[in-house]
Design a protein around this motif. Structure first.
Motif, PDB file in Angstrom:
ATOM      1  N   ILE A   2       0.702  -0.958  -0.221  1.00  0.00           N
ATOM      2  CA  ILE A   2       0.360   0.111   0.369  1.00  0.00           C
ATOM      3  C   ILE A   2       0.973   1.616  -0.166  1.00  0.00           C
ATOM      4  CG2 ILE A   2      -1.623   0.986   1.010  1.00  0.00           C
ATOM      5  CD1 ILE A   2      -2.421  -1.496   2.517  1.00  0.00           C
ATOM      6  N   ARG A   3       0.978   2.309  -0.871  1.00  0.00           N
ATOM      7  CA  ARG A   3       1.801   3.300  -0.494  1.00  0.00           C
ATOM      8  C   ARG A   3       0.942   4.292   0.273  1.00  0.00           C
ATOM      9  NH1 ARG A   3       1.824   6.275  -6.825  1.00  0.00           N
ATOM     10  NH2 ARG A   3       3.857   7.129  -6.365  1.00  0.00           N
ATOM     11  N   PRO A   4       1.912   4.914   0.679  1.00  0.00           N
ATOM     12  CA  PRO A   4       1.255   6.315   1.813  1.00  0.00           C
ATOM     13  C   PRO A   4       0.502   7.422   1.135  1.00  0.00           C
ATOM     14  CG  PRO A   4       3.837   6.041   1.780  1.00  0.00           C
ATOM     15  CD  PRO A   4       3.519   5.212   0.761  1.00  0.00           C
ATOM     16  N   PRO A   5      -0.015   8.082   1.577  1.00  0.00           N
ATOM     17  CA  PRO A   5      -0.933   9.167   0.942  1.00  0.00           C
ATOM     18  C   PRO A   5       0.466   9.828   0.402  1.00  0.00           C
ATOM     19  CG  PRO A   5      -1.478   8.924   3.406  1.00  0.00           C
ATOM     20  CD  PRO A   5      -0.341   7.983   3.110  1.00  0.00           C
ATOM     21  N   PHE A   6      -0.106  10.969   0.145  1.00  0.00           N
ATOM     22  CA  PHE A   6       0.810  11.560  -1.192  1.00  0.00           C
ATOM     23  C   PHE A   6       1.573  12.368  -0.221  1.00  0.00           C
ATOM     24  CE2 PHE A   6       1.664  15.893  -3.377  1.00  0.00           C
ATOM     25  CZ  PHE A   6       2.793  15.432  -4.248  1.00  0.00           C
ATOM     26  N   VAL A  10       5.345  13.511   0.387  1.00  0.00           N
ATOM     27  CA  VAL A  10       6.415  14.267   0.005  1.00  0.00           C
ATOM     28  C   VAL A  10       7.309  14.713   1.982  1.00  0.00           C
ATOM     29  CG1 VAL A  10       6.188  16.982   0.004  1.00  0.00           C
ATOM     30  CG2 VAL A  10       5.185  15.742  -1.588  1.00  0.00           C
ATOM     31  N   ALA A  11       6.504  14.740   3.165  1.00  0.00           N
ATOM     32  CA  ALA A  11       6.525  14.710   4.223  1.00  0.00           C
ATOM     33  C   ALA A  11       8.465  14.410   4.195  1.00  0.00           C
ATOM     34  CB  ALA A  11       5.744  15.034   5.488  1.00  0.00           C
ATOM     35  N   ALA A  12       8.239  12.745   4.200  1.00  0.00           N
ATOM     36  CA  ALA A  12       9.538  11.845   3.612  1.00  0.00           C
ATOM     37  C   ALA A  12      10.756  12.779   3.106  1.00  0.00           C
ATOM     38  CB  ALA A  12       9.367  10.407   3.672  1.00  0.00           C
ATOM     39  N   GLY A  13      10.228  13.442   1.951  1.00  0.00           N
ATOM     40  CA  GLY A  13      11.410  13.211   0.537  1.00  0.00           C
ATOM     41  C   GLY A  13      12.058  14.912   1.590  1.00  0.00           C
ATOM     42  N   LEU A  14      11.200  15.384   2.199  1.00  0.00           N
ATOM     43  CA  LEU A  14      12.001  16.430   2.859  1.00  0.00           C
ATOM     44  C   LEU A  14      12.670  15.925   3.580  1.00  0.00           C
ATOM     45  CD1 LEU A  14       8.576  19.472   3.351  1.00  0.00           C
ATOM     46  CD2 LEU A  14      10.725  19.819   2.007  1.00  0.00           C
TER      47      LEU A  14
END
Length: 195
Positions: A2-6, A10-14
């Motif tokens: 299951i993919r986490p929400p968008f 974005v928060a993990a990428g930041l």
């Protein structure tokens, strides 16, 4: 999977980007002042160029409407193309040798005055000119030495033998006696003898 929400992605990428930048911080902190100064200088140069280009466009606009009544150049502005050279500057430039100095590059003066021979000296000068080329060493004629600049002589000097260098030096001493040429030839002869 299951993919986490968008938003979570974005928060993990930041967070990952912040950690990477934190690791780079010691190396970028050293270059930061120079980068800031460089960008400030670049911006100031762009502003200066923009202001200058606007001033040039303004000059062109005023020239179209003939804003100024002075179409002639000011008296203090003197250019090489001006034919009206003051007599004082002509006499001082004629007295000053143009090939003087240690690093002179010209073999002949570009504006050497042509002197008229005296009436009695005409036969002597004719005899000197007829004897001159006949007395030129072969290497002088081969190199076209009288027309060489200092840089051209420097390029050709390494291929000459000691006898040829001595002949060229003797010719220089007997004719133009230019100090930079004499020094270069003398130094080359000394170096060639040392080998």
């Amino acid at each position: 999977m299951i993919r986490p929400p968008f938003v979570a992605r974005v928060a993990a990428g930041l967070a990952v980007t912040a950690m990477e930048e934190a690791k780079k911080l010691p190396t970028t902190a050293v270059a930061l002042p120079m980068t800031a100064v460089s960008q400030m200088l670049q911006t100031s140069m762009r502003v200066q160029q923009s202001i200058t280009s606007l001033a040039i466009k303004g000059d062109q606009a005023f020239a179209l409407i003939n804003w100024s009544s002075e179409d002639e150049q000011p008296e203090w502005a003197v250019f090489d193309e001006d034919a009206d050279a003051p007599a004082d500057s002509a006499s001082t430039t004629a007295d000053t040798p143009t090939n003087a100095g240690r690093f002179a590059l010209y073999s002949l003066e570009p504006t050497a005055p042509i002197e008229e021979p005296a009436p009695g000296a005409e036969s002597e000068s004719a005899a000197a000119t007829t004897d001159g080329p006949a007395d030129e060493p072969e290497i002088v004629t081969e190199l076209d030495y009288p027309n060489l600049t200092l840089a051209q002589l420097r390029a050709r000097i390494r291929t000459l033998s000691i006898d040829e260098l001595t002949a060229v030096l003797d010719y220089e001493n007997a004719t133009l006696a230019r100090a930079p040429f004499q020094t270069m030839l003398t130094n080359r002869i000394t170096t060639a003898k040392a080998k």
